[in-house]
Write a protein that holds these residues in place. Structure first.
Motif, PDB file in Angstrom:
ATOM      1  N   ARG A 160       0.724  -1.062  -0.132  1.00  0.00           N
ATOM      2  CA  ARG A 160      -0.078  -0.032   0.126  1.00  0.00           C
ATOM      3  C   ARG A 160       1.011   1.386  -0.034  1.00  0.00           C
ATOM      4  N   GLN A 161       2.031   1.265   0.417  1.00  0.00           N
ATOM      5  CA  GLN A 161       2.781   2.627   0.368  1.00  0.00           C
ATOM      6  C   GLN A 161       3.746   2.499  -0.646  1.00  0.00           C
ATOM      7  N   GLU A 163       3.977   3.290  -5.009  1.00  0.00           N
ATOM      8  CA  GLU A 163       3.157   4.091  -5.722  1.00  0.00           C
ATOM      9  C   GLU A 163       2.322   3.316  -6.696  1.00  0.00           C
ATOM     10  N   ARG A 167       2.722  -0.897  -8.059  1.00  0.00           N
ATOM     11  CA  ARG A 167       1.855  -1.889  -7.686  1.00  0.00           C
ATOM     12  C   ARG A 167       0.913  -2.603  -9.099  1.00  0.00           C
ATOM     13  N   SER A 214       0.461   7.840  -6.505  1.00  0.00           N
ATOM     14  CA  SER A 214      -0.409   7.888  -5.078  1.00  0.00           C
ATOM     15  C   SER A 214       0.081   6.267  -4.393  1.00  0.00           C
ATOM     16  N   THR A 215       0.078   6.525  -3.275  1.00  0.00           N
ATOM     17  CA  THR A 215       0.071   5.272  -2.522  1.00  0.00           C
ATOM     18  C   THR A 215      -1.383   4.812  -2.269  1.00  0.00           C
ATOM     19  N   TYR A 216      -1.722   3.794  -1.941  1.00  0.00           N
ATOM     20  CA  TYR A 216      -3.115   3.078  -1.539  1.00  0.00           C
ATOM     21  C   TYR A 216      -3.532   3.678  -0.511  1.00  0.00           C
ATOM     22  N   ARG A 217      -4.692   4.357  -0.471  1.00  0.00           N
ATOM     23  CA  ARG A 217      -5.201   5.225   0.817  1.00  0.00           C
ATOM     24  C   ARG A 217      -6.892   4.961   0.910  1.00  0.00           C
TER      25      ARG A 217
END
Length: 347
Positions: A160-161, A163, A167, A214-217
């Motif tokens: 999740r951290q 980018e 992923r 973006s990271t997964y938020r």
């Protein structure tokens, strides 16, 4: 099981197909990192609604799928399929669970959407609901396929951290078949405006834009954006207009949205349900009858049957009228009370 239809390519104005981005081979040389504990559940990243596609090379584009948001957990003890609301629906999607076992990975959490495709290769929410036995149905769906669009955990590592681009690269290495029950939601290299017009021309629901860095938020924070060809939201059913000629006696459904702490009437919908769904609606609504209207209503009341605002209808519409009513609306189905049953909020 009948093999689901293939998705068909989007065409530009020159009838040349829009090509998905070429997949890069996965690098087998990976560093040995300490294993991360596998999350039992991850709240999904949700797309923020926008009227136009964003511009710039930092945005990646995909087709918007019309189905149930799911995460497929591949664990040493077996497969779990978890809904957006946190419910275990593994038994309801046996074909997806079986396909997940064949991916050849020890541990993974794949984010995606369960869909049923129509004859043109478009996702159809109504067909998905039918395959599951309707709202709150108990059937298992062998027709549904899983469109995977993110990888949150892989081979003992929490991603999740990372980018989005990283992923995505790992996800493309994991899902290789384009025609299996688990398929990759293709990233399409095209200008956002051009892709959006092509999607609408082909009768699709819209497109998704994702920030590559973006990271997964979890939540609706703007890292992902959705641009819809046709608006579709959930509205509370507050009554129905009784008809002596329409199917099951329902001429139209009266709808409401939230405005602060109260519900407000936003119009009615009289298309989109057939004989079977109308009978199911009538059976459910007649159990919820009340004498007083749940909303302020100034229209004709002679044939109106009021109900408790318990059921949430998924409704497509083109726009809003100046007096705050839905324009060109069409009923799509009832939202499951445990999954995505939020009522539209008027700001």
């Amino acid at each position: 099981m009948t093999k689901p239809p293939k998705s068909k390519p989007l065409l530009s104005e020159s009838d040349a197909p829009l090509r998905s981005r070429p997949r890069k081979p996965r690098d087998p040389a990976q560093p040995n990192l300490p294993l991360d504990p596998m999350p039992d559940r991850i709240d999904p990243c949700l797309a923020l609604l926008k009227s136009r596609p964003p511009k710039g090379p930092e945005w990646a584009f995909e087709i918007k799928w019309d189905g149930y948001r799911l995460s497929v957990h591949i664990e040493p003890k077996g497969i779990r399929i978890i809904t957006r609301g946190g419910h275990d629906w593994t038994d309801r999607f046996p074909a997806i669970a079986k396909a997940a076992k064949k991916l050849g990975v020890a541990t993974a959490i794949i984010d995606g959407e369960a869909v049923v495709l129509d004859e043109q290769g478009r996702s159809d929410f109504g067909l998905l609901q039918q395959s599951l036995g309707g709202r709150s149905g108990t059937r298992t769906s062998n027709e549904a396929i899983f469109m995977a669009f993110d990888l949150l955990y892989f081979d003992g590592r929490d991603l999740r951290q990372l980018e989005f681009t990283a992923r995505r690269h790992l996800l493309e290495g994991l899902i290789k078949s384009r025609d299996d029950v688990i398929r990759l939601s293709e990233e399409i290299e095209a200008d956002g405006d051009r892709l959006f017009l092509a999607a609408c021309d082909h009768g699709l629901e819209g497109i998704i834009a994702k920030d590559r860095e973006s990271t997964y938020r979890s939540g609706r924070l703007g890292d992902w954006l959705k641009i819809k060809c046709v608006q579709s939201d959930g509205f509370a059913i507050v009554g129905y207009e009784h008809s002596f000629v329409a199917r099951a006696g329902i001429g139209s459904l009266l709808l409401a949205a939230r405005h602060g702490r109260k519900l407000v009437y936003v119009g009615s919908v009289g298309t989109g349900f057939n004989e079977r769904t109308a009978h199911e609606l009538r059976e459910s609504l007649d159990k919820l009858k009340v004498k007083k209207p749940p909303v302020e209503y100034s229209g004709r009341r002679k044939y109106i049957v009021w109900v408790k605002p318990t059921l949430v209808a998924e409704v497509e519409y083109r726009a809003w009228t100046r007096d705050g009513k839905l324009r060109q609306s069409s009923y799509k189905g009832l939202r499951d009370p445990d999954e995505n049953a939020a009522i539209y909020e008027i700001e």
